[in-house]
Design an enzyme around this catalytic site. Sequence first.
Site, PDB file in Angstrom:
ATOM      1  N   LYS A 219     -42.648   9.052  15.124  1.00 29.55           N
ATOM      2  CA  LYS A 219     -42.580   9.894  16.320  1.00 29.55           C
ATOM      3  C   LYS A 219     -42.911  11.352  15.985  1.00 29.55           C
ATOM      4  O   LYS A 219     -43.715  11.993  16.647  1.00 29.55           O
ATOM      5  CB  LYS A 219     -41.195   9.797  16.959  1.00 29.55           C
ATOM      6  CG  LYS A 219     -41.078  10.552  18.288  1.00 29.55           C
ATOM      7  CD  LYS A 219     -39.667  10.499  18.849  1.00 29.55           C
ATOM      8  CE  LYS A 219     -39.296   9.136  19.361  1.00 29.55           C
ATOM      9  NZ  LYS A 219     -37.999   9.131  20.068  1.00 29.55           N
ATOM     10  N   ARG A 282     -34.756   1.800  17.251  1.00 25.71           N
ATOM     11  CA  ARG A 282     -34.403   0.379  17.167  1.00 25.71           C
ATOM     12  C   ARG A 282     -34.578  -0.334  18.506  1.00 25.71           C
ATOM     13  O   ARG A 282     -34.364  -1.540  18.592  1.00 25.71           O
ATOM     14  CB  ARG A 282     -32.972   0.234  16.660  1.00 25.71           C
ATOM     15  CG  ARG A 282     -31.923   0.976  17.470  1.00 25.71           C
ATOM     16  CD  ARG A 282     -30.592   1.018  16.723  1.00 25.71           C
ATOM     17  NE  ARG A 282     -29.578   1.831  17.362  1.00 25.71           N
ATOM     18  CZ  ARG A 282     -29.466   3.142  17.233  1.00 25.71           C
ATOM     19  NH1 ARG A 282     -30.353   3.814  16.520  1.00 25.71           N
ATOM     20  NH2 ARG A 282     -28.495   3.803  17.829  1.00 25.71           N
ATOM     21  N   GLU A 367     -26.743  -0.113  13.390  1.00 24.33           N
ATOM     22  CA  GLU A 367     -27.059   1.295  13.597  1.00 24.33           C
ATOM     23  C   GLU A 367     -26.550   1.753  14.957  1.00 24.33           C
ATOM     24  O   GLU A 367     -26.197   2.914  15.139  1.00 24.33           O
ATOM     25  CB  GLU A 367     -28.567   1.532  13.481  1.00 24.33           C
ATOM     26  CG  GLU A 367     -28.942   3.004  13.359  1.00 24.33           C
ATOM     27  CD  GLU A 367     -30.391   3.215  12.968  1.00 24.33           C
ATOM     28  OE1 GLU A 367     -30.666   3.350  11.754  1.00 24.33           O
ATOM     29  OE2 GLU A 367     -31.256   3.245  13.862  1.00 24.33           O
ATOM     30  N   HIS A 398     -28.018 -24.929   2.887  1.00 28.96           N
ATOM     31  CA  HIS A 398     -27.977 -25.195   1.450  1.00 28.96           C
ATOM     32  C   HIS A 398     -27.680 -23.927   0.677  1.00 28.96           C
ATOM     33  O   HIS A 398     -27.966 -23.832  -0.518  1.00 28.96           O
ATOM     34  CB  HIS A 398     -29.301 -25.810   0.996  1.00 28.96           C
ATOM     35  CG  HIS A 398     -29.548 -27.150   1.604  1.00 28.96           C
ATOM     36  ND1 HIS A 398     -29.217 -28.325   0.969  1.00 28.96           N
ATOM     37  CD2 HIS A 398     -30.051 -27.505   2.822  1.00 28.96           C
ATOM     38  CE1 HIS A 398     -29.523 -29.348   1.755  1.00 28.96           C
ATOM     39  NE2 HIS A 398     -30.025 -28.874   2.886  1.00 28.96           N
ATOM     40  N   LYS A 518     -30.361  11.232   3.617  1.00 28.77           N
ATOM     41  CA  LYS A 518     -31.741  11.722   3.650  1.00 28.77           C
ATOM     42  C   LYS A 518     -31.802  13.199   3.257  1.00 28.77           C
ATOM     43  O   LYS A 518     -32.687  13.631   2.513  1.00 28.77           O
ATOM     44  CB  LYS A 518     -32.329  11.509   5.037  1.00 28.77           C
ATOM     45  CG  LYS A 518     -32.618  10.047   5.366  1.00 28.77           C
ATOM     46  CD  LYS A 518     -32.862   9.824   6.836  1.00 28.77           C
ATOM     47  CE  LYS A 518     -34.088  10.512   7.339  1.00 28.77           C
ATOM     48  NZ  LYS A 518     -34.367  10.171   8.754  1.00 28.77           N
TER      49      LYS A 518
END
Length: 556
Positions: A219, A282, A367, A398, A518
Amino acid sequence: MASATSQATDTRNLSPLTQRSVWKALQTHFESVRELHLRELFAQDPSRGERMTVEGAGLFLDYSKNRITDETVKLLVRLAEETGLSNRIEAMFRGEKINVTEKRAVLHIALRAPKGSSILVDGADVVPEVHVVLVKMEAFANRVRSGEWKGHTGKRIRNVINIGIGGSDLGPVMAYEALRHFSDRSLTFRFVSNVDGTDFAEAVQDLDPAETLFIISSKTFTTLETMTNAHSARDWSLAGLGRDEKSVAKHFVAVSTNSAEVTKFGIDTANMFGFWDWVGGRYSMDSAIGLSTMLAIGPENFRAMLDGFHQMDEHFRSAPLERNLPVLLGLLGIWYNNFFGAQTVAVLPYEQYLKRFPAYLQQLTMESNGKHVTLDGAHVDYATGPIYWGEPGTNGQHSFYQLIHQGTNLIPCDFIAFTSTLNPLGRHHDMLIANVFAQTEALAFGKTAEEVRSEGTPDWLVPHRVFEGNRPSNTILADRLTPHTLGKLVALYEHSVFTQGAIWQINSFDQWGVELGKALAQRIIPELESATEPPLKHDSSTNNLIRKYRQSKQKS
């Protein structure tokens, strides 16, 4: 229209969740039913399996194998009513700024609103803007798919690489894998997200730059991981195309809103596809972020996916709470998370094409609802945001099903299956679906010690072969995994997340929790790259790790 401030004020006026009478009633009710076994519940009500089902927007939900009674459902629905869920739904659909910490509307629903409908944000109708971008995407997709769009040397584009991270990657990857049956097999699609150089190196290993198109999805066009990979892609492409800067415009397009940075990169802004601040990452796979999806499956199938989203949107908005699929899924999640103390949910798609669906849901759910404060900043005194995980069946059987069946953790499960397969092959599909039904039956009813002994099992072995059962599950059935169906499934979980967030009184649409790491990484990068020993002001552990890395780097 209410302002963001008035919305926040309305929420503050809600009494604390755990102090509400309906919450206390649920707690009392839980104490009375917590020991009830699903064997008893089905024995007492032989029609339970037919009654506790709901169908909406083409999806069928069997929720009868949950540790609930009719009274449980009534109380959970009352909880939704008294915490204002219906009002919150309407506020979202009206374009109110319910993302109060970022003062934004939450309008992924506008991305799939039909042409001619109207949704206002600050007095402006956003639906026409959405369709302008869709038309632009369609024109571009048709040019690439037909071969009209040529690379710098005149070769046809045969490889498409989407570069993004988070919602700009997980949605496109999941959708491509889910809808691969409908994809153009003359095109190769790959996805790069990790800043680990291996991700990019492997994605381009066997490709010809002259036939490769990159979609840079960011963005802001400043996201560290995405732009690091984008510049590596630019270098790789230029190296294979004679270092001609003009080639960038033929081999790169952008999904972004930052035209200045896009231009600086060398991408023609005519090939920039925008979206809006009311689209969370998201929740963006059906926006321009889905450009790779449209290139793979074509505009018509992409439109069908949007229609599937919209059908579930309308069901969520209009169906009574007790017959509302996303609401029921959300309420059952609250029942297990807040009363049984279950910390995880397993999502188990019995459809190989949905192999990335659980990973996609991890971001969507965790989130969104991984929050520790309410909308007005008060610490919650109840659990929010369970952990979502899963694998496609029958692989998981399994692997981790042992823990679900006989472990000490209660793990509610969502089984997703389709009555028809896209790839008929002998008995395969009947065997696959038999496993769905068998697993939900085994989880619910188990196997008693008496049943084990009756099979001639020695006494010493009996405890090891007992299945306690009483493990809850939902079964979601649809006809076939089409683009239409995928849209419905994703919207089902989007609105389930919304339901839980509204009841928990948290903001499901911000993600401040991703920021701190970040920011610290930006500080550490120059410390790792410095030619001279940098002064370090972290904690002793982080300082020591940085020094260890630098020493190893100097030796290599």
